[in-house]
Design an enzyme around this catalytic site. Structure first.
Site, short mmCIF file in Angstrom:
data_model
loop_
_atom_site.label_atom_id
_atom_site.label_comp_id
_atom_site.label_asym_id
_atom_site.label_seq_id
_atom_site.Cartn_x
_atom_site.Cartn_y
_atom_site.Cartn_z
NE ARG A 62 16.19 -0.56 24.27
CZ ARG A 62 17.13 -0.64 23.32
NH1 ARG A 62 16.95 -0.05 22.16
NH2 ARG A 62 18.25 -1.31 23.54
CE1 TYR A 63 15.59 -4.88 21.55
CE2 TYR A 63 15.64 -4.73 23.94
CZ TYR A 63 16.28 -4.70 22.72
OH TYR A 63 17.63 -4.46 22.68
CD GLU A 64 4.94 -5.52 26.02
OE1 GLU A 64 5.03 -6.70 26.36
OE2 GLU A 64 4.41 -4.64 26.72
CG ASP A 118 18.58 -12.83 18.86
OD1 ASP A 118 17.80 -13.18 17.95
OD2 ASP A 118 19.66 -12.27 18.65
#
Length: 236
Positions: A216-218, A142
């Site tokens: 998925r964040y990348e 985060d």
């Protein structure tokens, strides 16, 4: 903020999400049927008020242990478990929707060398033995972008002091982030707790690790035009 039930538990503010929108029936089933079985042992204060260290030898049979802090949807954690069957891995994630996603991936992959703590990593740090972790991952944490919230980031003394205790000498600590200011704070703070940055040239932070799998964040960061950084440290 987290609620502490045990009278001896330290008060630790927790600012991240612990639950999102409703879980699918299948995800709730994963939590009901699999989560307790995949626990690394008694971590929470009510279950372990004396903070007795976890028995990692009993858990993983004497295998080297790696730790992923905040595994998101679990893509990287399951990838590492599948490609390193001789390693024991512990994943820590307070967001229960992400935990449910991981449990589904564990079923699909059939990996058996994973343990899961669905909570604050500081509680897990309390009960990990000294120098017990051979590799740690902090992947797209985060970012807490507002300046007044930077103290909530993982790369701050409260977390890094505990991390330095539980990782052994020579252990690798990998950090991936797409936030330039998080890179700055990481490079300022992590070496202060007994780690050295291993980069020798730009390619060492521009290119992912050889065993990397995009999360998925990348993928979201890349779609939105943000540039990933891959930072590798070693515990001195």
């Amino acid at each position: 903020m987290s609620e502490r039930k045990h009278p001896r538990a330290p008060w630790r503010n927790f600012y991240g999400r612990t639950k999102g929108k409703g879980l699918r029936d299948s995800q709730q089933a994963y939590l009901d049927e699999d989560l307790a079985r995949l626990s690394p042992g008694p971590v929470d204060w009510d279950a372990n008020p004396e903070r007795t260290p976890l028995d990692l030898v009993a858990l993983f049979g004497g295998r080297e242990v790696w730790l992923e802090i905040g595994f998101g949807g679990g893509e990287h954690l399951v990838h590492q478990a599948a490609h390193n069957p001789g390693i024991g891995l512990i994943g820590c994630e307070p967001y229960i929707n992400g935990v449910a996603m991981l449990l589904g991936k564990i079923r699909t992959a059939g990996v058996t060398n994973l343990a899961v703590h669905p909570g604050d990593v500081r509680d897990l740090f309390d009960v990990l033995p000294d120098a017990s972790i051979a590799r740690a991952f902090l992947l797209y944490p985060d970012p807490w972008p507002k300046t007044r919230h930077h103290r909530r980031r993982f790369v701050t003394p409260d977390y890094l002091k505990a991390l330095a205790r539980v990782v052994r000498r020579g252990a690798e600590f990998r950090v991936a982030t797409d936030i330039p200011d998080y890179v700055r704070q990481t490079l300022e703070q992590v070496p202060a707790y007994g780690f050295e940055w291993l980069a020798e040239g730009p390619d060492d932070w521009r290119n992912p690790w050889a065993d990397w799998v995009p999360t998925r964040y990348e993928q979201k960061a890349l779609r939105e035009g943000r540039v990933p950084h891959y930072l590798t440290f070693r515990r001195l």
